[in-house]
Design a protein around this motif. Structure first.
Motif, mmCIF file in Angstrom:
data_model
loop_
_atom_site.group_PDB
_atom_site.id
_atom_site.type_symbol
_atom_site.label_atom_id
_atom_site.label_comp_id
_atom_site.label_asym_id
_atom_site.label_seq_id
_atom_site.Cartn_x
_atom_site.Cartn_y
_atom_site.Cartn_z
ATOM 1 N N ALA A 25 0.826 -1.204 0.000
ATOM 2 C CA ALA A 25 0.000 0.000 0.000
ATOM 3 C C ALA A 25 0.867 1.263 0.000
ATOM 4 O O ALA A 25 0.575 2.224 -0.724
ATOM 5 C CB ALA A 25 -0.928 -0.008 1.212
ATOM 6 N N ILE A 26 1.928 1.263 0.790
ATOM 7 C CA ILE A 26 2.806 2.429 0.874
ATOM 8 C C ILE A 26 3.475 2.683 -0.473
ATOM 9 O O ILE A 26 3.506 3.812 -0.976
ATOM 10 C CB ILE A 26 3.876 2.235 1.979
ATOM 11 N N LEU A 27 3.966 1.606 -1.069
ATOM 12 C CA LEU A 27 4.667 1.736 -2.342
ATOM 13 C C LEU A 27 3.736 2.203 -3.449
ATOM 14 O O LEU A 27 4.074 3.114 -4.219
ATOM 15 C CB LEU A 27 5.310 0.397 -2.707
ATOM 16 N N SER A 28 2.540 1.620 -3.521
ATOM 17 C CA SER A 28 1.648 2.028 -4.601
ATOM 18 C C SER A 28 1.122 3.448 -4.365
ATOM 19 O O SER A 28 0.913 4.194 -5.311
ATOM 20 C CB SER A 28 0.501 1.036 -4.821
ATOM 21 N N TYR A 29 0.975 3.837 -3.090
ATOM 22 C CA TYR A 29 0.570 5.223 -2.818
ATOM 23 C C TYR A 29 1.650 6.199 -3.302
ATOM 24 O O TYR A 29 1.366 7.210 -3.936
ATOM 25 C CB TYR A 29 0.312 5.434 -1.322
ATOM 26 N N LEU A 30 2.901 5.854 -3.008
ATOM 27 C CA LEU A 30 4.017 6.722 -3.418
ATOM 28 C C LEU A 30 4.117 6.821 -4.943
ATOM 29 O O LEU A 30 4.391 7.881 -5.489
ATOM 30 C CB LEU A 30 5.326 6.167 -2.870
ATOM 31 N N LEU A 31 3.907 5.687 -5.609
ATOM 32 C CA LEU A 31 4.022 5.686 -7.064
ATOM 33 C C LEU A 31 2.859 6.438 -7.703
ATOM 34 O O LEU A 31 3.002 7.034 -8.762
ATOM 35 C CB LEU A 31 4.075 4.250 -7.590
ATOM 36 N N ASP A 32 1.700 6.397 -7.060
ATOM 37 C CA ASP A 32 0.523 7.064 -7.620
ATOM 38 C C ASP A 32 0.515 8.564 -7.359
ATOM 39 O O ASP A 32 0.010 9.333 -8.159
ATOM 40 C CB ASP A 32 -0.764 6.466 -7.037
ATOM 41 N N SER A 33 1.044 8.967 -6.207
ATOM 42 C CA SER A 33 0.996 10.384 -5.865
ATOM 43 C C SER A 33 2.235 11.070 -6.406
ATOM 44 O O SER A 33 3.338 10.582 -6.272
ATOM 45 C CB SER A 33 0.923 10.581 -4.355
ATOM 46 N N MET A 34 2.054 12.176 -7.031
ATOM 47 C CA MET A 34 3.174 12.934 -7.573
ATOM 48 C C MET A 34 3.545 14.065 -6.618
ATOM 49 O O MET A 34 4.226 14.999 -6.983
ATOM 50 C CB MET A 34 2.791 13.513 -8.941
ATOM 51 N N THR A 35 3.087 13.959 -5.370
ATOM 52 C CA THR A 35 3.193 15.096 -4.464
ATOM 53 C C THR A 35 4.405 15.047 -3.542
ATOM 54 O O THR A 35 4.585 15.942 -2.736
ATOM 55 C CB THR A 35 1.932 15.172 -3.579
ATOM 56 N N HIS A 36 5.223 13.975 -3.611
ATOM 57 C CA HIS A 36 6.360 13.831 -2.704
ATOM 58 C C HIS A 36 5.891 13.955 -1.248
ATOM 59 O O HIS A 36 6.275 14.898 -0.549
ATOM 60 C CB HIS A 36 7.443 14.864 -3.003
ATOM 61 N N PRO A 37 5.059 13.016 -0.794
ATOM 62 C CA PRO A 37 4.460 13.130 0.543
ATOM 63 C C PRO A 37 5.466 12.905 1.663
ATOM 64 O O PRO A 37 6.540 12.330 1.451
ATOM 65 C CB PRO A 37 3.415 12.013 0.550
ATOM 66 N N THR A 38 5.124 13.378 2.859
ATOM 67 C CA THR A 38 5.882 13.067 4.067
ATOM 68 C C THR A 38 5.379 11.723 4.599
ATOM 69 O O THR A 38 4.338 11.222 4.153
ATOM 70 C CB THR A 38 5.649 14.136 5.151
ATOM 71 N N ALA A 39 6.111 11.127 5.557
ATOM 72 C CA ALA A 39 5.670 9.870 6.171
ATOM 73 C C ALA A 39 4.292 10.071 6.802
ATOM 74 O O ALA A 39 3.437 9.185 6.777
ATOM 75 C CB ALA A 39 6.680 9.406 7.218
ATOM 76 N N ASP A 40 4.084 11.265 7.346
ATOM 77 C CA ASP A 40 2.806 11.591 7.969
ATOM 78 C C ASP A 40 1.665 11.627 6.945
ATOM 79 O O ASP A 40 0.568 11.139 7.220
ATOM 80 C CB ASP A 40 2.942 12.951 8.663
ATOM 81 N N ASP A 41 1.927 12.205 5.775
ATOM 82 C CA ASP A 41 0.924 12.226 4.697
ATOM 83 C C ASP A 41 0.526 10.798 4.317
ATOM 84 O O ASP A 41 -0.658 10.503 4.140
ATOM 85 C CB ASP A 41 1.484 12.905 3.438
ATOM 86 N N ILE A 42 1.536 9.941 4.187
ATOM 87 C CA ILE A 42 1.283 8.556 3.784
ATOM 88 C C ILE A 42 0.463 7.854 4.865
ATOM 89 O O ILE A 42 -0.507 7.165 4.577
ATOM 90 C CB ILE A 42 2.612 7.801 3.542
ATOM 91 N N TYR A 43 0.859 8.087 6.104
ATOM 92 C CA TYR A 43 0.142 7.496 7.234
ATOM 93 C C TYR A 43 -1.334 7.906 7.215
ATOM 94 O O TYR A 43 -2.227 7.062 7.327
ATOM 95 C CB TYR A 43 0.809 7.922 8.539
ATOM 96 N N ARG A 44 -1.569 9.189 7.025
ATOM 97 C CA ARG A 44 -2.958 9.675 7.050
ATOM 98 C C ARG A 44 -3.772 9.126 5.883
ATOM 99 O O ARG A 44 -4.965 8.869 6.005
ATOM 100 C CB ARG A 44 -2.994 11.197 7.063
ATOM 101 N N ALA A 45 -3.106 8.955 4.731
ATOM 102 C CA ALA A 45 -3.815 8.434 3.558
ATOM 103 C C ALA A 45 -4.194 6.963 3.727
ATOM 104 O O ALA A 45 -5.165 6.496 3.146
ATOM 105 C CB ALA A 45 -2.955 8.617 2.310
#
Ligand SMILES: [Zn+2]
Ligand SMILES: [Zn+2]
Length: 144
Positions: A25-45
């Motif tokens: 889930a973390i990897l696919s979220y990172l690959l899908d989002s072009m926003t360069h999220p923080t660990a906190d952004d990923i956690y909240r998503a």
């Protein structure tokens, strides 16, 4: 993006790193989002999907990805690191008002590395270049 995820997953297999639903889930979220999220952004998503997951878990999984070269960490002094799963050569434009990071392409600055090596005697392993300014969104807001 699906191709990128498949590529990342097969790379993960060769390194022997275990794929868990959270990592997936973390990897696919990172690959899908072009926003360069923080660990906190990923956690909240992802927290609704993984109620037992903590920010620390996200961070530890990101560290695993960084070690095997699937994810890049962008550090900004005291502010939270941002994460990028786009491992192609590219540069970042950072908005000084909202913190948005946008990707752009430019030929690698190999002459900078060569010059630095000559002048300092360092073995240059890389460089980091960012441009700063105000993003289109923010300039739009200040105009109105
Ligand atoms: Zn902005
Ligand atoms: Zn990027």
């Amino acid at each position: 993006m699906a191709v990128q995820l498949e590529h990342a997953l097969s790379k993960l297999k060769t390194t022997g790193v275990r794929m868990t639903p959270q990592r997936h889930a973390i990897l696919s979220y990172l690959l899908d989002s072009m926003t360069h999220p923080t660990a906190d952004d990923i956690y909240r998503a992802l927290e609704s999907k993984f109620p037992n997951m903590s920010v620390a878990t996200v961070y530890n999984n990101l560290k695993v990805f960084i070690e095997i070269g699937l994810v890049r960490e962008l550090t900004y002094g005291d502010s939270s690191s941002r994460f990028d799963a786009d491992m192609t050569e590219h540069y970042h434009a950072v908005c000084e008002q909202c913190g948005t990071i946008a990707d752009f392409e430019y030929p690698p600055l190999t002459d900078v590395e060569a010059t630095a090596a000559v002048q300092t005697g360092f073995q240059i392993r890389g460089y980091r270049l960012e441009v700063y300014g105000v993003c289109a969104n923010c300039t739009g807001i200040t105009k109105h």
